[in-house]
Scaffold this motif. Structure first.
Motif, mmCIF file in Angstrom:
data_model
loop_
_atom_site.group_PDB
_atom_site.id
_atom_site.type_symbol
_atom_site.label_atom_id
_atom_site.label_comp_id
_atom_site.label_asym_id
_atom_site.label_seq_id
_atom_site.Cartn_x
_atom_site.Cartn_y
_atom_site.Cartn_z
ATOM 1 N N PHE A 372 11.255 17.111 59.537
ATOM 2 C CA PHE A 372 9.928 16.506 59.556
ATOM 3 C C PHE A 372 9.828 15.184 60.322
ATOM 4 C CE2 PHE A 372 9.299 18.992 55.422
ATOM 5 C CZ PHE A 372 8.832 20.092 56.131
ATOM 6 N N PRO A 373 10.829 14.287 60.298
ATOM 7 C CA PRO A 373 10.682 13.045 61.074
ATOM 8 C C PRO A 373 10.387 13.308 62.541
ATOM 9 C CG PRO A 373 12.513 12.840 59.549
ATOM 10 C CD PRO A 373 12.057 14.265 59.477
ATOM 11 N N ARG A 374 11.119 14.250 63.118
ATOM 12 C CA ARG A 374 10.890 14.571 64.530
ATOM 13 C C ARG A 374 9.507 15.187 64.729
ATOM 14 N NH1 ARG A 374 13.081 16.801 69.178
ATOM 15 N NH2 ARG A 374 11.398 16.466 70.646
ATOM 16 N N ILE A 387 1.975 6.596 62.649
ATOM 17 C CA ILE A 387 2.350 7.134 61.342
ATOM 18 C C ILE A 387 3.706 6.590 60.908
ATOM 19 C CG2 ILE A 387 2.752 9.216 59.979
ATOM 20 C CD1 ILE A 387 -0.064 9.135 61.041
ATOM 21 N N HIS A 388 3.749 6.100 59.681
ATOM 22 C CA HIS A 388 5.031 5.729 59.072
ATOM 23 C C HIS A 388 5.393 6.802 58.048
ATOM 24 C CE1 HIS A 388 8.261 3.542 57.165
ATOM 25 N NE2 HIS A 388 7.660 3.662 55.994
ATOM 26 N N LEU A 389 6.490 7.487 58.296
ATOM 27 C CA LEU A 389 6.939 8.559 57.398
ATOM 28 C C LEU A 389 7.991 8.021 56.441
ATOM 29 C CD1 LEU A 389 7.104 11.551 56.522
ATOM 30 C CD2 LEU A 389 8.839 11.862 58.300
ATOM 31 N N GLU A 390 7.781 8.266 55.157
ATOM 32 C CA GLU A 390 8.737 7.858 54.128
ATOM 33 C C GLU A 390 9.177 9.096 53.358
ATOM 34 O OE1 GLU A 390 8.980 4.941 50.175
ATOM 35 O OE2 GLU A 390 7.184 4.962 51.431
ATOM 36 N N ILE A 391 10.487 9.253 53.208
ATOM 37 C CA ILE A 391 11.035 10.416 52.506
ATOM 38 C C ILE A 391 11.861 9.939 51.321
ATOM 39 C CG2 ILE A 391 12.628 12.371 52.654
ATOM 40 C CD1 ILE A 391 11.810 12.755 55.524
ATOM 41 N N GLU A 392 11.579 10.467 50.150
ATOM 42 C CA GLU A 392 12.341 10.158 48.943
ATOM 43 C C GLU A 392 12.779 11.467 48.278
ATOM 44 O OE1 GLU A 392 10.313 7.646 46.219
ATOM 45 O OE2 GLU A 392 10.113 5.973 47.624
#
Length: 680
Positions: A372-374, A387-392
């Motif tokens: 997903f980041p790419r 867009i700032h993507l944050e993954i937890e």
């Protein structure tokens, strides 16, 4: 060379390296001056090139080599990292992935990448992108050499103090650049031998890469070391060159801008007043470095196992579960003490075995999240958004079967969030929001379920717009719409063909295809809920079972037929008086804890032959799907049991409200009810 036996390993490791390239390139884009990240990218590309050449996939090896040349130019300060360069490198990584996937599907990994190669060549020559105006000399003996510049930039204030005090006490601050031969097999061992020599000659202050990375062989063929010593450069060079498989050694006096521009008198005064203390401080980091270097790396005891073998193991265990149920039934009927004791012990052991097998099938959801980041980066560029993507919770584990199915629904939800959720930077600014939108993916365990949340801080869902669209499409009436809760309104966008988008884009239209997302999730035994606040954002929450192979059910009976209701959808069971059953909108309902719950007679749903029971009471299983509930009328409750979920086969794929079947201990077949399809 016979490569068939290594093909699976090659494909798996190639996918890992490609994922590593994507991850590190994204990090490099955030910090273009981080040459440590460039080294990580270069190492993955270099390894992939070698693997491809060894396996005979020359197109793959050649493209990787061209990409490697660009990375090497960046690493040696001949190129500055720009978005334009990264776009081309990302495109190269995409092509590499396509070639690996072609190999995985039986192809030869061939692809026409002539245009891409020419772009990489142009970047390397500096014809398209501006080069660094600094020196491109490769001599490491010059003060402005790339390696020295890198090492100097890592020196902190404490280490600068140590170097200043050492120089004032008559020591030399020397920087050594050491290159190993290309065919060196035991790089970590050679590094250790070099450090042994340096420790005898002085004190190591710093190394680049770090000692840990050198120990783990996370470097190419060269490394640099900063040493405080009284030996001459020539003496040190001769000593280090005695180590086998050393290609070159260059030694020069280390200088750093802050060191040369310091106020001399102040430092001298400080040195004279604290000579002993500073000498001890200089030794501390060096001893710590060497102690770390002498530690042997810890090996991880893992092996790669083909997923087909795990599937076969699970199938065999499923048969064991069926036979276990049969044995338990026989032991209960015979009332034989020793037999019952043995069966109980076997049940405990098989239960432990079941947990082990299920855990073996569990894989981190990171295998889905890592793409997903790419994807978000590219979509943000296409849409002109920030867009700032944050993954937890990427380490949260799910059954491999669920992992295989959940990827596409998540992709669709993310596309919707970016396209019609997060606003354009100018619009966000007008609303008093930061220009950069936020998208968050979060996964976590709760009981026997995994929850995945996709949240954004965008425009949210317009309730009135949804209701008006639902009424115009005939999904609900005006009267029904007035009685809907906020969450029920938002759930309407999951209906087939429903969309609130004013314009359908190539990326997505919020609502278009969300019915497919919903159906996929429900087919996995899960459900999806939506929360939203206008101009604040939306949260899509997905609930999934941990595993699909062995499930806990409540067995019920209708006439002489047995059915299984998954425990995950059951609130409770109840016995109610038939006189308490009411009618509303031509449907039977009951008052269950203050809520009106519709009743569903399973004998009617499944057309079970036989007369209706004329009794005062009836048995009801209360089930839930999100906020909706229903009561399933059955004849009798049999009890709770763990069963193996079996497919009905290709000929029975569209049976209403049935998700599969199971074989009970007495050999009978029980159909497993799909509770979600019974609640409308």
């Amino acid at each position: 060379m016979e490569t068939n036996e290594y093909l699976e390993v090659f494909i798996d490791e190639s996918k890992e390296h490609i994922q590593s390239l994507n991850d590190h390139l994204l990090e490099l884009e955030k910090n273009p001056t981080d040459l440590t990240m460039v080294s990580e990218i270069f190492r993955s590309a270099h390894t992939l090139k070698g693997m491809s050449a060894t396996m005979g996939y020359q197109d793959l090896a050649d493209l990787t080599h061209k990409m490697e040349n660009v990375l090497d130019a960046v690493r040696n300060h001949q190129l500055n990292v720009t978005t334009e360069i990264l776009d081309v490198v990302f495109e190269a990584v995409d092509s590499l992935e396509e070639m690996v996937m072609d190999i995985a599907s039986g192809g030869q990994g061939s692809k026409d990448v002539a245009s891409l190669v020419e772009q990489l060549n142009a970047i390397e020559r500096g014809e398209t992108f501006q080069e660094n105006t600094g020196s491109t000399s490769s001599s490491s003996s010059e003060p402005d050499s790339p390696i020295q510049s890198n090492l100097a930039s890592t020196i902190d204030e404490f280490e600068r103090t140590v170097l200043r005090e050492s120089a004032d006490q008559g020591y030399q601050n020397l920087e050594l650049h050491i290159t190993l031969r290309e065919d060196c097999l035991l790089k970590a061992a050679r590094v250790f031998m070099v450090f042994e020599i340096l420790e005898q000659s002085g004190e190591v202050i710093k190394s680049l890469p770090t000692v840990q990375d050198l120990e783990d062989e996370k470097f190419e063929q060269f490394f640099s070391v900063l040493l405080v010593t009284k030996e001459s450069p020539d003496e040190l060079e001769k000593k280090v060159m005695k180590v086998s498989e050393i290609e070159t050694v260059t030694v020069h006096t280390f200088t750093a801008e802050e060191q040369t521009n310091r106020a001399g008198s102040s430092v001298n005064n400080q040195a004279s007043s604290s000579e002993q203390g500073n000498t001890a401080v200089a030794e501390a980091p060096a001893k710590s470095e060497m102690e770390t270097a002498k530690k042997a790396p810890v090996s991880t005891k893992t092996i790669r196992v083909n997923i087909d073998r795990l599937d076969a193991l699970m199938n065999l265990f499923e048969e064991l579960v069926i036979d276990r149920g049969r044995l338990e039934q026989i032991a209960d009927s015979l009332k034989h003490a020793e037999l019952q004791e043995t069966v109980e012990r076997m049940t405990r052991i098989s239960g432990d075995l079941q947990n082990i097998i299920l855990n073996m099938r569990m894989v981190p959801i990171d295998q889905v999240f890592n793409r997903f980041p790419r994807m978000v980066r590219q979509l943000a560029k296409d849409l002109g958004k920030q867009i700032h993507l944050e993954i937890e919770g990427a380490e949260t584990e799910l059954d491999r079967t669920v992992i295989d199915e959940i990827g596409d629904p998540l992709v669709h939800l993310i596309r919707n969030a970016l396209d019609h959720g997060v606003e354009l930077p100018e619009v966000r600014e007008q609303k008093g929001k930061p220009r950069e939108g936020s998208l968050k993916l979060n996964a976590y365990h709760s009981g026997n379920h995994v929850f995945i949340e996709i949240s954004d801080d965008g425009a949210g869902i317009n309730r009135e717009k949804v209701i008006n669209k639902a009424i115009s499409n005939g999904v609900v009436s005006s009267e029904q719409a007035d009685a809907l809760t906020e969450r029920q309104v938002y759930q309407l966008i999951m209906e087939s063909g429903f969309s609130t988008a004013d314009k359908i884009s190539d990326v997505s239209g919020r609502g278009v295809g969300l019915d497919v997302v919903k159906n996929t999730i429900e087919s996995l035994g899960g459900n999806i809920t939506i929360d939203s606040e206008l101009d604040k954002g939306s949260v899509f929450s997905i609930q999934l079972p941990l595993t699909l192979s062995i499930i806990s059910v409540m067995l019920v009976e209708i006439k002489e037929e047995k059915y299984a209701v998954p425990l995950s959808s059951i609130i409770e069971t109840a016995v109610i008086k038939k006189s308490n059953i009411m009618s509303a909108h031509n449907k039977k309902v009951i008052d269950f804890r203050g809520k009106v719950v519709p009743l569903i007679d399973l004998q009617d749903v499944f057309e079970v032959p036989g007369e209706k029971l004329d009794e005062e009471y009836c048995s009801v299983v209360i089930i839930r799907k999100g906020e909706k509930m229903a009561g399933l009328i059955v004849d009798t409750f049999i009890g709770q049991q763990e069963v193996v979920l079996k497919s009905l086969g290709n000929y029975l794929t569209d049976v209403f409200a049935i998700s599969g079947a199971t074989i009970l201990g007495d050999g009978q077949v029980a159909l497993i009810i799909d509770s979600n399809s019974l609640i409308m």
